[in-house]
Design a protein around this motif. Structure first.
Motif, PDB file in Angstrom:
ATOM      1  N   VAL A 158       0.853  -1.187   0.000  1.00  0.00           N
ATOM      2  CA  VAL A 158       0.000   0.000   0.000  1.00  0.00           C
ATOM      3  C   VAL A 158       0.893   1.242   0.000  1.00  0.00           C
ATOM      4  N   PRO A 159       0.580   2.253  -0.833  1.00  0.00           N
ATOM      5  CA  PRO A 159       1.387   3.480  -0.846  1.00  0.00           C
ATOM      6  C   PRO A 159       1.560   4.068   0.556  1.00  0.00           C
ATOM      7  N   GLY A 160       2.772   4.489   0.845  1.00  0.00           N
ATOM      8  CA  GLY A 160       3.082   5.067   2.149  1.00  0.00           C
ATOM      9  C   GLY A 160       3.745   4.078   3.094  1.00  0.00           C
ATOM     10  N   THR A 161       3.661   2.781   2.779  1.00  0.00           N
ATOM     11  CA  THR A 161       4.237   1.765   3.661  1.00  0.00           C
ATOM     12  C   THR A 161       5.760   1.893   3.744  1.00  0.00           C
ATOM     13  N   ILE A 162       6.398   2.016   2.597  1.00  0.00           N
ATOM     14  CA  ILE A 162       7.864   2.106   2.580  1.00  0.00           C
ATOM     15  C   ILE A 162       8.322   3.375   3.282  1.00  0.00           C
ATOM     16  N   GLU A 163       7.625   4.472   3.010  1.00  0.00           N
ATOM     17  CA  GLU A 163       8.009   5.753   3.624  1.00  0.00           C
ATOM     18  C   GLU A 163       7.967   5.691   5.151  1.00  0.00           C
ATOM     19  N   MET A 164       7.030   4.898   5.702  1.00  0.00           N
ATOM     20  CA  MET A 164       6.932   4.776   7.160  1.00  0.00           C
ATOM     21  C   MET A 164       8.142   4.071   7.760  1.00  0.00           C
ATOM     22  N   GLY A 165       8.886   3.365   6.921  1.00  0.00           N
ATOM     23  CA  GLY A 165      10.076   2.677   7.412  1.00  0.00           C
ATOM     24  C   GLY A 165      11.358   3.437   7.163  1.00  0.00           C
ATOM     25  N   GLN A 166      11.252   4.626   6.576  1.00  0.00           N
ATOM     26  CA  GLN A 166      12.437   5.412   6.243  1.00  0.00           C
ATOM     27  C   GLN A 166      12.703   6.480   7.299  1.00  0.00           C
ATOM     28  N   TYR A 167      13.971   6.700   7.565  1.00  0.00           N
ATOM     29  CA  TYR A 167      14.381   7.673   8.576  1.00  0.00           C
ATOM     30  C   TYR A 167      15.475   8.576   8.008  1.00  0.00           C
ATOM     31  N   GLY A 168      15.075   9.472   7.124  1.00  0.00           N
ATOM     32  CA  GLY A 168      16.006  10.463   6.634  1.00  0.00           C
ATOM     33  C   GLY A 168      16.860  10.047   5.452  1.00  0.00           C
ATOM     34  N   ASP A 169      16.698   8.814   4.950  1.00  0.00           N
ATOM     35  CA  ASP A 169      17.427   8.405   3.754  1.00  0.00           C
ATOM     36  C   ASP A 169      16.555   7.436   2.958  1.00  0.00           C
ATOM     37  N   ALA A 457       9.222  20.151  23.224  1.00  0.00           N
ATOM     38  CA  ALA A 457       9.621  20.017  21.828  1.00  0.00           C
ATOM     39  C   ALA A 457      10.894  20.812  21.547  1.00  0.00           C
ATOM     40  N   ASP A 458      10.990  22.004  22.127  1.00  0.00           N
ATOM     41  CA  ASP A 458      12.184  22.838  21.950  1.00  0.00           C
ATOM     42  C   ASP A 458      13.419  22.159  22.545  1.00  0.00           C
ATOM     43  N   GLU A 459      13.239  21.498  23.694  1.00  0.00           N
ATOM     44  CA  GLU A 459      14.350  20.799  24.324  1.00  0.00           C
ATOM     45  C   GLU A 459      14.841  19.651  23.450  1.00  0.00           C
ATOM     46  N   THR A 460      13.890  18.953  22.827  1.00  0.00           N
ATOM     47  CA  THR A 460      14.261  17.874  21.907  1.00  0.00           C
ATOM     48  C   THR A 460      14.999  18.440  20.699  1.00  0.00           C
ATOM     49  N   ALA A 461      14.508  19.563  20.172  1.00  0.00           N
ATOM     50  CA  ALA A 461      15.116  20.186  19.000  1.00  0.00           C
ATOM     51  C   ALA A 461      16.564  20.622  19.277  1.00  0.00           C
ATOM     52  N   LYS A 462      16.828  21.016  20.515  1.00  0.00           N
ATOM     53  CA  LYS A 462      18.158  21.522  20.869  1.00  0.00           C
ATOM     54  C   LYS A 462      19.111  20.412  21.327  1.00  0.00           C
ATOM     55  N   ASP A 463      18.576  19.213  21.513  1.00  0.00           N
ATOM     56  CA  ASP A 463      19.396  18.104  22.012  1.00  0.00           C
ATOM     57  C   ASP A 463      20.163  17.470  20.851  1.00  0.00           C
ATOM     58  N   ASP A 464      21.460  17.732  20.790  1.00  0.00           N
ATOM     59  CA  ASP A 464      22.286  17.248  19.683  1.00  0.00           C
ATOM     60  C   ASP A 464      22.460  15.729  19.682  1.00  0.00           C
ATOM     61  N   SER A 465      22.134  15.080  20.803  1.00  0.00           N
ATOM     62  CA  SER A 465      22.285  13.626  20.861  1.00  0.00           C
ATOM     63  C   SER A 465      21.128  12.903  20.178  1.00  0.00           C
ATOM     64  N   ILE A 466      20.094  13.654  19.829  1.00  0.00           N
ATOM     65  CA  ILE A 466      18.915  13.071  19.172  1.00  0.00           C
ATOM     66  C   ILE A 466      18.946  13.408  17.693  1.00  0.00           C
ATOM     67  N   LYS A 467      18.922  12.384  16.838  1.00  0.00           N
ATOM     68  CA  LYS A 467      18.923  12.617  15.412  1.00  0.00           C
ATOM     69  C   LYS A 467      17.614  13.270  14.995  1.00  0.00           C
ATOM     70  N   LYS A 468      17.694  14.231  14.095  1.00  0.00           N
ATOM     71  CA  LYS A 468      16.505  14.980  13.667  1.00  0.00           C
ATOM     72  C   LYS A 468      16.047  14.552  12.280  1.00  0.00           C
ATOM     73  N   TYR A 469      14.739  14.627  12.074  1.00  0.00           N
ATOM     74  CA  TYR A 469      14.126  14.254  10.783  1.00  0.00           C
ATOM     75  C   TYR A 469      13.231  15.381  10.311  1.00  0.00           C
TER      76      TYR A 469
END
Length: 472
Positions: A158-169, A457-469
């Motif tokens: 179903v369209p969208g299935t593959i995209e749900m498994g992708q994380y930035g690449d 949310a701002d704290e998460t955005a500023k946390d460099d240890s968390i990869k961002k998408y």
């Protein structure tokens, strides 16, 4: 078992963490590299053939861990029998404690070969991916499908299935097996018996809840112990009011995304349910099963949930209940998106750990599960769609599945899919969920909730240890 005071202390810590008052080192163990295992654990590969595209060792065993939740485990057991017709024995374990059970094994380099990483105690997939602990499923997507070798697996999804498994690449790390619709669930029989119609606007919702209250029926209940369930109706409601770009801004952790007027309006609407006494008494203390049981007993009209609820609540659901799903009510005529807008996505994520003994077997088990036979069996057993296109065509569907399928058709292109839940699991479940719980229990006003969530949310955005998408 710990003392009552110990449980109270834990609850206080959890609530404080949810509100950002203390820091919890969630998933810290996953940030460590695997300390043992490695290639010496791998089973010897078999010979690749047209019917064995991954080169599975036909004598090697396979270890699978399945989340024992709303979908149960029978569908996986049945697929395992088909796998065993060609390959080695499948050792299948069912649990609700995915993270507690498997996190040490992932870190230690001794994971199972296939994991249904789902439920309230799922492992943080984003962290696992960032640490290189999950195998790329692209070989599965490019393999011939089980039923038609002329079609690749990716062509039957179903369209969208593959995209749900992708994380930035372009790589795909998760195969989301079920296709889930989220919304507001109710008993069609209860509404019809009382001459009521499902409310399409919020004023109509409040009016109906008032009528129900006079008859001793609460308007709403929800999983108070897992308050992120509220978001199953709240996120598409926000999108309706302000448009899908509001959800994208939230997903992207943009500054002041949560302070959009649509968010405050949605929060104020849901807060009104509590303020007017339209939520079932005791709801904040209920888990998902308890809240669903109260709903099927007729104690409350509505419950926010996903399409797994028809199966999960089956044991307590009266035969004439007529489980039905509907989109969240609109706010009013100023909404940016139509009433039919829903949240739907491929869900129930399966992963193949990179350090598994039998990676090839894990991929093949997924290929078996994507056969039409397995997909139809899943739908029949658990009243849910899968990510396999057209698998339920011609089937006689139960009422909940039929209504959610119709809702998906009615939505057309008006489907939203918030990614904050899988991109930032700790933020979503521990912070946002906890704050929503406080608001829905009447202990925090909507404006305070908006500010608290934006801060988290701002704290998460500023946390460099968390990869961002980001949404593309």
């Amino acid at each position: 078992m710990g003392s009552t005071s110990e449980f109270g202390r834990r609850d206080l810590i959890k609530k404080a963490a949810a509100l950002g008052l203390v820091t919890v080192p969630a998933m810290s163990a996953l940030s460590a590299c695997a300390t043992s295992g490695g290639d010496d654990r791998k089973v010897e590969k078999g010979k690749k053939t047209d019917s064995n595209p991954f080169g599975v060792n036909e004598k090697a065993g396979l270890e699978v861990v399945i989340f024992d939740g709303g979908f149960g485990t029978q569908y996986a057991k049945d697929a395992a029998k088909d796998y065993e017709k060609k390959y080695g024995a499948v050792k299948l374990k069912a649990t609700q404690d995915i993270q507690p059970l498997l996190q040490p094994r992932m870190v230690g380099g001794t994971p199972p070969d296939l994991v249904d990483n789902s439920g309230a105690k799922a492992m943080d997939a984003a962290t696992l991916i960032a640490k290189g602990q999950i195998a790329d499923l692209t070989p599965l997507l490019d393999a011939p499908s089980y039923d038609d070798p002329d079609k690749k697996v990716r062509d039957i999804l179903v369209p969208g299935t593959i995209e749900m498994g992708q994380y930035g690449d372009d790589k795909c790390y998760r195969l989301n097996y079920a296709f889930t619709t989220y919304g507001v669930w109710y008993s069609k029989k209860t509404l019809e018996d009382n001459g009521w119609e499902y409310p399409k606007t919020w004023d109509e919702m409040l009016a109906l809840c008032a009528k129900a209250k006079k008859k001793g029926i609460a308007g709403w209940t929800y999983a108070g112990k897992y308050p992120y369930y509220i978001a199953f109706a709240l996120y598409p409601f926000i999108a309706k009011i302000g448009g899908s770009d509001v959800i994208k801004a939230i997903d992207n952790l943009e500054p002041n995304a949560w302070k959009h007027d649509a968010v405050l309006k949605a929060f104020e609407a849901y807060y009104e349910l509590e303020a007017k006494g339209y939520i079932l008494k005791g709801t904040p203390g209920l888990d998902h099963i308890q809240s669903q049981t109260q709903w099927t007993k007729g104690k409350a009209l509505f419950i926010p949930n996903g399409s797994w609820v028809e199966n999960e609540a089956k044991a307590t659901t009266p035969k004439d209940f007529e489980v039905t799903m509907a989109p969240p009510s609109s706010l009013d005529s100023s909404d940016k998106m139509p009433f039919e807008t829903i949240w739907a996505k491929a869900d129930e994520p399966f992963i193949v750990p990179k350090q598994a003994k039998n990676v090839e077997g894990g991929l093949e088990m997924l290929r078996v599960m994507l056969s039409k036979k397995a997909a139809q069996n899943f739908a029949e057993l658990v009243s849910s769609l899968t990510c396999v296109q057209g698998a339920t065509d011609g089937m006689d569907l139960p009422p909940g599945l039929a209504s959610s399928s119709q809702a998906l058709k009615d939505a057309g292109d008006n489907v939203v899919n918030p990614r904050i839940r899988d991109w930032y699991q700790t933020l979503d479940k521990e912070k946002i969920g906890g704050i929503l719980a406080e608001m829905m229990a009447g202990r925090m006003k909507p404006k305070e909730a908006v500010s608290a969530i934006q801060k988290a949310a701002d704290e998460t955005a500023k946390d460099d240890s968390i990869k961002k998408y980001k949404h593309s």
